[in-house]
Design a protein around this motif. Structure first.
Motif, PDB file in Angstrom:
ATOM      1  N   LEU A 129      64.138  50.344  -7.472  1.00 45.93           N
ATOM      2  CA  LEU A 129      64.106  51.147  -6.255  1.00 45.93           C
ATOM      3  C   LEU A 129      62.814  51.952  -6.172  1.00 45.93           C
ATOM      4  O   LEU A 129      62.131  52.185  -7.173  1.00 45.93           O
ATOM      5  CB  LEU A 129      65.308  52.085  -6.218  1.00 45.93           C
ATOM      6  N   LEU A 132      68.163  50.818   1.846  1.00 49.58           N
ATOM      7  CA  LEU A 132      69.593  51.008   1.600  1.00 49.58           C
ATOM      8  C   LEU A 132      69.972  52.435   1.952  1.00 49.58           C
ATOM      9  O   LEU A 132      69.392  53.385   1.415  1.00 49.58           O
ATOM     10  CB  LEU A 132      69.922  50.743   0.121  1.00 49.58           C
ATOM     11  N   GLU A 189      72.646  55.710   2.012  1.00 46.94           N
ATOM     12  CA  GLU A 189      73.386  56.308   0.898  1.00 46.94           C
ATOM     13  C   GLU A 189      74.746  55.646   0.692  1.00 46.94           C
ATOM     14  O   GLU A 189      75.177  55.409  -0.443  1.00 46.94           O
ATOM     15  CB  GLU A 189      73.561  57.813   1.129  1.00 46.94           C
ATOM     16  N   LEU A 213      74.207  52.212  -0.878  1.00 49.00           N
ATOM     17  CA  LEU A 213      73.760  52.376  -2.257  1.00 49.00           C
ATOM     18  C   LEU A 213      74.926  52.761  -3.160  1.00 49.00           C
ATOM     19  O   LEU A 213      75.059  52.250  -4.283  1.00 49.00           O
ATOM     20  CB  LEU A 213      72.663  53.440  -2.325  1.00 49.00           C
ATOM     21  N   LYS A 268      76.368  50.492  -6.227  1.00 51.38           N
ATOM     22  CA  LYS A 268      76.479  50.988  -7.607  1.00 51.38           C
ATOM     23  C   LYS A 268      77.892  50.810  -8.144  1.00 51.38           C
ATOM     24  O   LYS A 268      78.085  50.420  -9.301  1.00 51.38           O
ATOM     25  CB  LYS A 268      76.077  52.465  -7.665  1.00 51.38           C
TER      26      LYS A 268
END
Length: 206
Positions: free
Chosen positions: A20, A44, A46, A49, A53
């Protein structure tokens, strides 16, 4: 957050490294790469993202779990314990265990049977086999069926005595030593006493 570049891992098959713009690194699998349509230069938000994750975390735990059971057989309890030692939460470890059971890669019943067969090959009796099943975290409801894999106690003990004595009659000191060894191997006093009787010898209660 912008994706700077994407590279395949050189050390772990199926793992993809997502670099990133802020210098951080995400380790994802090819599944996340396809599901999220990740490409170099993408932005991306929030929410995306965070979801990425979370998905990557689940996939990496599943990959770790598959690697663990691929290296050696183990119970589901031991697998989940090892995953938690590697940083997985209790929920994540349980999910990985359920997933491996669902695809047939983890089977406590089959593991219990194999463990008991190994105990039998080592010349161990039922008590020692139960200790191993408990030690390895096999659910107790699976023990009885697994213990059917053991050879008959008498056969095991007779073979042990023949291998040590080769037909000769032992003196009391050696007889006690062999009896103690059989009891440590998980055989009952009654079975050991009966075996000495079949061998043409008697032994006093200890």
């Amino acid at each position: 957050m912008r994706i700077d570049r994407i590279e395949a891992s050189k050390h772990k098959r199926g793992r993809v490294l997502v670099f990133l713009a802020d210098g951080s690194l995400l380790k994802v699998t090819e599944q996340e790469l396809l599901t999220f349509g990740l490409r170099s230069g993408d932005e991306l938000d929030e929410e995306t993202l965070t979801r990425l994750k979370e998905a990557a975390g689940v996939s990496n735990i599943k990959t770790t779990a598959a690697d663990l059971v691929g290296r050696r057989a183990m119970s589901r309890r031991d697998l989940e314990k090892k995953l938690q030692e590697k940083g997985a939460s209790e929920t994540e470890a349980r999910y990985a265990g359920e997933w491996l059971e669902a695809i047939g890669a983890l089977d406590d019943g089959a593991y219990a049977a194999a463990l008991v067969r190994h105990c039998g090959d080592m010349g161990y009796g039922p008590r020692r086999a139960r200790e191993k099943l408990r030690e390895k975290g096999v659910p107790q409801e699976l023990w009885d069926e697994a213990l059917d894999e053991l050879p008959p106690d008498g056969e095991q003990i007779d073979r042990f005595l023949q291998s040590k004595l080769h037909g000769r009659s032992p003196e009391d000191k050696e007889k006690k030593r062999l009896t103690d060894a059989l009891l440590r191997r998980g055989f009952s006093w009654g079975e050991v006493k009966s075996a000495w009787g079949r061998y043409g010898s008697e032994i006093r209660e200890i």
